[in-house]
Design a protein around this motif. Structure first.
Motif, mmCIF file in Angstrom:
data_model
loop_
_atom_site.group_PDB
_atom_site.id
_atom_site.type_symbol
_atom_site.label_atom_id
_atom_site.label_comp_id
_atom_site.label_asym_id
_atom_site.label_seq_id
_atom_site.Cartn_x
_atom_site.Cartn_y
_atom_site.Cartn_z
ATOM 1 N N TRP A 156 0.859 -1.193 0.000
ATOM 2 C CA TRP A 156 0.000 0.000 0.000
ATOM 3 C C TRP A 156 0.885 1.229 0.000
ATOM 4 N N TYR A 157 0.599 2.151 -0.909
ATOM 5 C CA TYR A 157 1.400 3.372 -1.016
ATOM 6 C C TYR A 157 0.466 4.558 -1.200
ATOM 7 N N LEU A 158 0.740 5.631 -0.444
ATOM 8 C CA LEU A 158 -0.085 6.829 -0.529
ATOM 9 C C LEU A 158 0.812 8.045 -0.658
ATOM 10 N N GLU A 159 0.493 8.854 -1.636
ATOM 11 C CA GLU A 159 1.143 10.145 -1.818
ATOM 12 C C GLU A 159 0.048 11.199 -1.842
ATOM 13 N N SER A 160 0.161 12.187 -0.985
ATOM 14 C CA SER A 160 -0.891 13.197 -0.899
ATOM 15 C C SER A 160 -0.271 14.546 -0.581
ATOM 16 N N GLY A 161 -1.020 15.581 -0.869
ATOM 17 C CA GLY A 161 -0.519 16.916 -0.582
ATOM 18 C C GLY A 161 -1.519 17.977 -0.963
ATOM 19 N N SER A 162 -1.138 19.206 -0.726
ATOM 20 C CA SER A 162 -2.026 20.323 -1.036
ATOM 21 C C SER A 162 -1.196 21.567 -1.285
ATOM 22 N N THR A 163 -1.775 22.459 -2.062
ATOM 23 C CA THR A 163 -1.193 23.772 -2.319
ATOM 24 C C THR A 163 -2.268 24.819 -2.062
ATOM 25 N N PHE A 164 -1.899 25.832 -1.306
ATOM 26 C CA PHE A 164 -2.858 26.866 -0.942
ATOM 27 C C PHE A 164 -2.264 28.230 -1.280
ATOM 28 N N THR A 165 -3.073 29.065 -1.918
ATOM 29 C CA THR A 165 -2.647 30.425 -2.256
ATOM 30 C C THR A 165 -3.759 31.396 -1.889
ATOM 31 N N ARG A 166 -3.378 32.483 -1.234
ATOM 32 C CA ARG A 166 -4.353 33.495 -0.819
ATOM 33 C C ARG A 166 -3.917 34.865 -1.319
ATOM 34 N N GLY A 167 -4.884 35.599 -1.855
ATOM 35 C CA GLY A 167 -4.653 36.981 -2.231
ATOM 36 C C GLY A 167 -5.529 37.899 -1.404
ATOM 37 N N GLU A 168 -4.944 38.965 -0.861
ATOM 38 C CA GLU A 168 -5.682 39.915 -0.027
ATOM 39 C C GLU A 168 -5.546 41.327 -0.586
ATOM 40 N N ASN A 169 -6.559 42.138 -0.310
ATOM 41 C CA ASN A 169 -6.605 43.545 -0.727
ATOM 42 C C ASN A 169 -6.702 43.652 -2.251
ATOM 43 N N ILE A 170 -7.912 43.438 -2.745
ATOM 44 C CA ILE A 170 -8.157 43.454 -4.183
ATOM 45 C C ILE A 170 -8.074 44.880 -4.731
ATOM 46 N N GLN A 171 -7.607 45.010 -5.985
ATOM 47 C CA GLN A 171 -7.445 46.321 -6.612
ATOM 48 C C GLN A 171 -8.632 46.659 -7.515
ATOM 49 N N VAL A 172 -8.989 45.745 -8.409
ATOM 50 C CA VAL A 172 -10.145 45.944 -9.283
ATOM 51 C C VAL A 172 -11.226 44.979 -8.826
ATOM 52 N N PRO A 173 -12.350 45.464 -8.302
ATOM 53 C CA PRO A 173 -13.383 44.574 -7.773
ATOM 54 C C PRO A 173 -13.848 43.542 -8.793
ATOM 55 N N ASN A 174 -14.144 42.350 -8.280
ATOM 56 C CA ASN A 174 -14.735 41.249 -9.050
ATOM 57 C C ASN A 174 -13.785 40.643 -10.081
ATOM 58 N N PHE A 175 -12.489 40.916 -9.979
ATOM 59 C CA PHE A 175 -11.502 40.296 -10.861
ATOM 60 C C PHE A 175 -10.537 39.519 -9.964
ATOM 61 N N TYR A 176 -10.662 38.156 -9.977
ATOM 62 C CA TYR A 176 -10.019 37.343 -8.960
ATOM 63 C C TYR A 176 -8.766 36.630 -9.459
ATOM 64 N N ASN A 177 -8.023 37.316 -10.317
ATOM 65 C CA ASN A 177 -6.687 36.872 -10.668
ATOM 66 C C ASN A 177 -5.739 37.302 -9.546
ATOM 67 N N LEU A 178 -4.797 36.432 -9.170
ATOM 68 C CA LEU A 178 -3.903 36.742 -8.056
ATOM 69 C C LEU A 178 -3.074 37.997 -8.297
ATOM 70 N N ASN A 179 -2.848 38.324 -9.560
ATOM 71 C CA ASN A 179 -2.096 39.543 -9.859
ATOM 72 C C ASN A 179 -2.865 40.807 -9.510
ATOM 73 N N ASN A 180 -4.152 40.651 -9.171
ATOM 74 C CA ASN A 180 -4.989 41.797 -8.856
ATOM 75 C C ASN A 180 -5.062 42.047 -7.347
ATOM 76 N N PHE A 181 -4.154 41.412 -6.574
ATOM 77 C CA PHE A 181 -4.173 41.561 -5.121
ATOM 78 C C PHE A 181 -2.829 42.091 -4.640
ATOM 79 N N ASN A 182 -2.881 42.940 -3.611
ATOM 80 C CA ASN A 182 -1.659 43.556 -3.082
ATOM 81 C C ASN A 182 -0.808 42.583 -2.279
ATOM 82 N N THR A 183 -1.457 41.729 -1.476
ATOM 83 C CA THR A 183 -0.744 40.839 -0.561
ATOM 84 C C THR A 183 -1.010 39.392 -0.934
ATOM 85 N N LEU A 184 0.044 38.616 -1.092
ATOM 86 C CA LEU A 184 -0.079 37.217 -1.472
ATOM 87 C C LEU A 184 0.540 36.329 -0.397
ATOM 88 N N TYR A 185 -0.052 35.164 -0.239
ATOM 89 C CA TYR A 185 0.475 34.163 0.689
ATOM 90 C C TYR A 185 0.274 32.805 0.044
#
Length: 698
Positions: free
Chosen positions: A200-229
């Motif tokens: 039995w073999y298991l490989e698992s993981g996750s990637t999480f990205t958060r963008g805060e402080n949006i510049q142009v409302p309703n456009f949810y590309n990460l480049n449209n946020f001031n702070t990234l994590y």
């Protein structure tokens, strides 16, 4: 004989909360081929695609029900957006408008899953055979959570706009090789045995990205946020195991089965160790030794012992100090994390892994009795059991001077004792009409026997400051522990002050047990020619729930009970020692403000006890109703391969009878991933469902 089966299915559902939906498509292909008299091969593969739009739940400023139930009845929540300012319109500054939440703060996810297996069965002789199978299960889940500009559901509750992107993946590969041996050792003794190897073999993981402080409302590309994590996790584990099973029977009335399995897993770290868990089962069909009769058709007694090893979570048994990106805040600012001023920072994890830990195990003794009467018209299956889990892996607090806040430890013995009963009765049985009644009863009593040296209680999970779920020595697992009213030690009555207000105990206490006293369900099934009608009644007796929803609605004056604010109320209790009428029944009225804000609510100007929100979660519910008719006329057609067509309708959760005042006594704020239950805080309501189905048999 070769066979091939292709199945395609689709499930689409829309929720009772606007814009919530779920769509799942499944494609499955399976087949089997008999290559010769001794070899059969086969396999199956399936693909599912699940897409959903979820809703906010529970304790969050953007929670759908939390914001909806707080809204004044004269407030038009449909007027939720101001196009001039690009902001939501709120009825209260601290909470989102619920219509803004369901329209502008969606949580979308998509899961793609592929799973399948291939197998081969070979009969080498009359006594020997082998089985080989291998399979895989892989999935990825991509999700996006939006908090539009002005929404307070974001992490900092600043309303500056946020988006969370997440990817979760899992890849599992497994295989088994099993050798069977079956033989009559004598005229009365039969041996059935097998031995196997598992990978039995298991490989698992996750990637999480958060963008805060949006510049142009309703456009949810990460480049449209001031702070990234961003962050990512990855885990790997490999297990190998050998196992065997030997069953011997004597004259078809005494059966003894002995099973054992040993696993090796990389979760233990470099100093690998193994898990061994045995099981033994002895049964006696005593009706084989008594004369045949029309009363007792069959009787079987059995006793079993098992010691199941509980595999560790990956990396928890490594004697290693883990490092993580730190985050520091003073409670008044948004805080600082890594990277800081362009520098990457790492700090030791606050949980110590001391090493030397051993696997947990669950030791169980079980006895059972199976009876059948009147030619199987009445059946009874009774089981009693005693289970004790040892060496549970817990995270216990330690002195900060150690450099850690918590430490992993083997501690805690928890016992579960109980009984399970299954009863089946063919009330009426004829050529055209049958009526079958079934019933199931279960009762389980848990008790924490030990935690660790010098520790008598430990928090399991705590989401609120005044109440939590605890493991306490001598108490059932997961009891509610929190602030309570001061009570007379002799009669248990609440102690009140001279002004009629209730006193709060200076110590937190056990204030409730979320575990039910017993569970029962009763089913009825009726068949008449091609018709089938059935229903299931589900019963739960006992089991406390913390009803934070009603407590908060009482506090803010929205509940129906708090509608009458023009009268006074009397707390049911007695005057406390030191008051002029100590020991006498309380007759001093208090204002509606105090009574609903503090005594039955969760706040106000006076100290309150969270005990007031504990309610009995008993229920009786009509769990399901089904009606169907089977058409058999196509079976008689000479050119038809259709065995039957069945048309049916069904409903679930149609009737609920309960004294519980909150959302639903079956609800749980902490969700399926938690090991505690009984929390109700603006949870989404339960639902009724109806379905029409058509089945075809070939």
């Amino acid at each position: 004989m070769d066979s091939l089966l292709l199945g395609v299915g689709n499930y689409t559902s829309t929720g009772i909360i606007p814009n919530s939906k779920l769509n799942r498509t499944t494609v499955r292909l399976s087949g089997e081929s008999k290559q010769s008299n001794w070899l059969t091969v086969g396999g199956s593969v399936a693909y599912t695609n699940t897409q959903g739009t979820r809703v906010q739940n529970g304790s969050t400023l953007g929670g759908t029900m939390l914001t909806l139930l707080r809204a004044p009845i004269n407030y038009n929540i449909k007027n939720y957006y101001n196009p001039v300012t690009n902001e939501e319109t709120r009825y209260y500054a601290l909470y989102d408008n619920p219509m803004f939440v369901v329209n502008d703060d969606p949580y979308n996810d998509q899961t793609n899953r592929i799973f399948g297996t291939a197998y081969a069965r070979a009969k080498l002789s009359d006594n020997w055979s082998i089985n080989l199978n291998a399979g895989t299960d892989m999935y990825t889940t991509d999700s996006r959570q939006v908090f539009a500009y002005s929404s307070l559901g974001d992490d900092q509750s600043l309303g500056l706009g946020q988006v969370n992107y997440s990817n979760i993946y899992s890849r599992n590969i497994y295989s088994d090789f099993i050798v069977h041996y079956d033989k009559y050792l004598s005229e009365k003794i039969q041996l059935n045995a097998f031995a196997g190897y598992n990978f039995w073999y298991l490989e698992s993981g996750s990637t999480f990205t958060r963008g805060e402080n949006i510049q142009v409302p309703n456009f949810y590309n990460l480049n449209n946020f001031n702070t990234l994590y961003d962050s990512n996790l990855a885990g790997y584990e490999r297990r190998q195991g050998i196992y065997g099973d030997v069953t011997m029977s004597y004259s078809s009335y005494i059966f003894l089965t002995v099973t054992g399995r040993n696993d090796w897993t990389t979760a233990f770290g470099p100093n690998s160790r193994s898990l061994f868990y045995p099981k033994a089962d002895l049964s006696w069909v005593f009706t084989e030794q008594i004369p045949r009769n029309n009363f007792l058709t069959q009787g079987k007694a059995r006793i079993a012992y098992s010691d199941a090893g509980l595999g560790p979570a990956s990396y928890t048994y490594f004697k290693t100090v883990y490092y993580a990106a730190p985050f520091i805040t003073d409670g008044n600012t948004t805080g600082n994390g890594s990277p800081y001023l362009g520098n990457t920072l790492l700090a030791p994890n606050n949980v110590n892994n001391p090493g030397g830990l051993v696997p947990a195990d669950n030791e169980s003794v079980e006895g059972g009795l199976e009876l059948a009467f009147f030619k199987n018209r009445v059946t009874l299956d009774a089981v009693v059991y005693n289970q004790v889990s040892h060496n549970n892996l817990i995270t216990q607090p330690v002195a900060p001077s150690s450099g850690f806040q918590y430490s992993l430890a083997n501690a805690g013995d928890v016992r579960n004792r109980g009984v399970e009963l299954d009863l089946g009765i063919d009330v009426l049985k004829s050529k055209n009409f049958n009526w079958h009644v079934g019933g199931n009863f279960t009762k389980n009593v848990s008790k924490v026997l030990d935690i660790s040296s010098g520790v008598s209680s430990i928090s399991i999970e705590q989401g609120f400051s005044d109440i939590g779920s605890y493991a306490i020595v001598g108490q059932p697992y997961g009891v509610f522990y929190g602030t309570a009213w001061a009570r007379d030690p002799k009669n248990g009555k609440i102690l009140v002050n001279a002004d009629g207000t209730a006193q709060v105990s200076d110590q937190s206490k056990v204030i409730g047990n979320p575990n039910p006293k017993w569970l029962m369900n009763i089913s009825n099934s009726f068949t008449f020619k091609g018709f089938n009608f059935s229903f299931l009644i589900d019963i739960r007796h006992g089991g406390d729930i913390w009803d934070g929803t009603v407590a908060r609605l009482n506090r803010i004056g929205i509940s129906a009970a708090s509608a009458n604010r023009n009268q006074t109320y009397i707390v049911d209790g007695e005057y406390a020692p030191g008051t002029p009428n100590a020991g006498q029944k309380n007759t001093t009225p208090v204002s509606a403000l105090y009574y609903y804000q503090t005594f039955t609510g969760d706040g106000g100007t006076s100290p309150f006890a969270v005990e007031n929100a504990i309610e009995d979660g008993s229920w009786v519910r009509l769990r399901s109703v089904n009606l169907s008719y089977r058409f058999n006329f196509l079976k008689k057609h000479p050119n038809s391969n259709i065995n039957y067509l069945e048309l049916g309708v069904s409903g679930r959760n149609l009737i609920l009878i309960t004294q519980y005042k909150g959302v639903d006594p079956e609800t749980s704020l902490t969700g399926a991933g938690s090991n505690i239950s009984g929390y109700d805080y603006f949870n989404n309501p339960g639902t009724k469902s109806f379905a029409i189905n058509l089945r075809m048999g070939l």
